[in-house]
Design a protein around this motif. Sequence first.
Motif, mmCIF file in Angstrom:
data_model
loop_
_atom_site.group_PDB
_atom_site.id
_atom_site.type_symbol
_atom_site.label_atom_id
_atom_site.label_comp_id
_atom_site.label_asym_id
_atom_site.label_seq_id
_atom_site.Cartn_x
_atom_site.Cartn_y
_atom_site.Cartn_z
ATOM 1 N N THR A 86 0.819 -1.214 0.000
ATOM 2 C CA THR A 86 0.000 0.000 0.000
ATOM 3 C C THR A 86 0.851 1.261 0.000
ATOM 4 O OG1 THR A 86 -0.257 -0.136 2.401
ATOM 5 C CG2 THR A 86 -2.024 -1.073 1.045
ATOM 6 N N GLY A 87 2.149 1.126 0.233
ATOM 7 C CA GLY A 87 3.044 2.274 0.169
ATOM 8 C C GLY A 87 3.519 2.600 -1.244
ATOM 9 N N TRP A 88 3.177 1.774 -2.207
ATOM 10 C CA TRP A 88 3.609 2.008 -3.587
ATOM 11 C C TRP A 88 2.756 3.080 -4.246
ATOM 12 C CZ3 TRP A 88 3.440 -3.834 -5.183
ATOM 13 C CH2 TRP A 88 4.435 -4.513 -4.484
ATOM 14 N N ARG A 89 3.323 3.728 -5.261
ATOM 15 C CA ARG A 89 2.567 4.746 -6.005
ATOM 16 C C ARG A 89 1.322 4.157 -6.646
ATOM 17 N NH1 ARG A 89 7.163 8.373 -8.970
ATOM 18 N NH2 ARG A 89 8.283 8.798 -7.051
ATOM 19 N N SER A 90 1.481 3.020 -7.302
ATOM 20 C CA SER A 90 0.282 2.351 -7.813
ATOM 21 C C SER A 90 0.251 0.945 -7.247
ATOM 22 C CB SER A 90 0.191 2.370 -9.319
ATOM 23 O OG SER A 90 1.238 2.015 -10.024
ATOM 24 N N PRO A 91 -0.540 0.784 -6.191
ATOM 25 C CA PRO A 91 -0.609 -0.511 -5.508
ATOM 26 C C PRO A 91 -1.112 -1.621 -6.429
ATOM 27 C CG PRO A 91 -1.840 1.181 -4.301
ATOM 28 C CD PRO A 91 -1.408 1.772 -5.590
ATOM 29 N N ASP A 92 -0.606 -2.808 -6.194
ATOM 30 C CA ASP A 92 -1.008 -3.989 -6.942
ATOM 31 C C ASP A 92 -2.245 -4.575 -6.244
ATOM 32 O OD1 ASP A 92 -1.307 -6.625 -7.880
ATOM 33 O OD2 ASP A 92 0.842 -6.839 -8.242
ATOM 34 N N PHE A 93 -3.421 -4.299 -6.808
ATOM 35 C CA PHE A 93 -4.657 -4.714 -6.149
ATOM 36 C C PHE A 93 -4.841 -6.222 -6.125
ATOM 37 C CE2 PHE A 93 -5.634 -0.261 -6.503
ATOM 38 C CZ PHE A 93 -6.225 -0.021 -5.276
ATOM 39 N N TYR A 94 -4.239 -6.917 -7.056
ATOM 40 C CA TYR A 94 -4.325 -8.375 -7.002
ATOM 41 C C TYR A 94 -3.572 -8.906 -5.781
ATOM 42 C CZ TYR A 94 -4.229 -13.293 -8.195
ATOM 43 O OH TYR A 94 -4.375 -14.656 -8.152
ATOM 44 N N LEU A 95 -2.378 -8.369 -5.530
ATOM 45 C CA LEU A 95 -1.638 -8.788 -4.329
ATOM 46 C C LEU A 95 -2.387 -8.383 -3.066
ATOM 47 C CD1 LEU A 95 2.163 -8.201 -5.068
ATOM 48 C CD2 LEU A 95 0.935 -10.354 -4.885
ATOM 49 N N ILE A 96 -2.970 -7.192 -3.072
ATOM 50 C CA ILE A 96 -3.752 -6.753 -1.913
ATOM 51 C C ILE A 96 -4.906 -7.725 -1.675
ATOM 52 C CG2 ILE A 96 -5.314 -4.952 -1.053
ATOM 53 C CD1 ILE A 96 -3.434 -2.922 -2.457
ATOM 54 N N TYR A 97 -5.572 -8.112 -2.748
ATOM 55 C CA TYR A 97 -6.682 -9.054 -2.663
ATOM 56 C C TYR A 97 -6.219 -10.386 -2.054
ATOM 57 C CZ TYR A 97 -10.630 -11.923 -4.171
ATOM 58 O OH TYR A 97 -11.703 -12.771 -4.205
ATOM 59 N N LEU A 98 -5.080 -10.902 -2.544
ATOM 60 C CA LEU A 98 -4.553 -12.164 -2.024
ATOM 61 C C LEU A 98 -4.171 -12.053 -0.551
ATOM 62 C CD1 LEU A 98 -2.272 -13.357 -4.963
ATOM 63 C CD2 LEU A 98 -4.537 -14.228 -4.335
ATOM 64 N N ILE A 99 -3.544 -10.945 -0.203
ATOM 65 C CA ILE A 99 -3.145 -10.735 1.197
ATOM 66 C C ILE A 99 -4.373 -10.700 2.090
ATOM 67 C CG2 ILE A 99 -2.187 -9.055 2.821
ATOM 68 C CD1 ILE A 99 -0.234 -8.276 0.520
ATOM 69 N N GLN A 100 -5.363 -9.932 1.672
ATOM 70 C CA GLN A 100 -6.562 -9.801 2.503
ATOM 71 C C GLN A 100 -7.305 -11.130 2.611
ATOM 72 O OE1 GLN A 100 -7.540 -5.101 2.277
ATOM 73 N NE2 GLN A 100 -8.759 -6.368 0.944
ATOM 74 N N GLU A 101 -7.297 -11.913 1.551
ATOM 75 C CA GLU A 101 -7.916 -13.234 1.581
ATOM 76 C C GLU A 101 -7.248 -14.114 2.655
ATOM 77 O OE1 GLU A 101 -9.471 -15.630 -2.146
ATOM 78 O OE2 GLU A 101 -7.301 -15.840 -1.947
#
Length: 133
Positions: A86-101
């Motif tokens: 989430t600290g990146w300029r353009s976050p990778d929402f797929y990775l965010i999705y996997l992490i949250q899962e």
Amino acid sequence: ARDILRLEREPGLVAATDISIARCFNHLKDGLSARDFAYRALGVFESGANNHKTAEALIQLGKANISLSNYDDAFGLLDRAHCLITGWRSPDFYLIYLIQESKVKALKGLERWEEAETIERRNKAINDIMEYE
């Protein structure tokens, strides 16, 4: 492939292979083996300050800990990965999705139901747009 890359002294490529191997072991529910390979990758990528690959290694390490029922450790690792991404300029929402899962699984293992439901709602919002599932 891993042995050949080791002979070529390519630590980044060996570590990327280790992440893939950890992912396979996680899929097979072999948390101990997955944890070993994810730790190796994490050490290389943290040393090289590669935040994207560090996050990937943390995800696999978190998943390995979930399969080993180490939910508190898993949540901490996944939270570290989430903070990196989430600290990146353009976050990778797929990775965010996997992490949250995976965070949901860890939270349910810790019997933190309300937090798990909140994260599930967030993932649903992402999935409604991105259609991962």
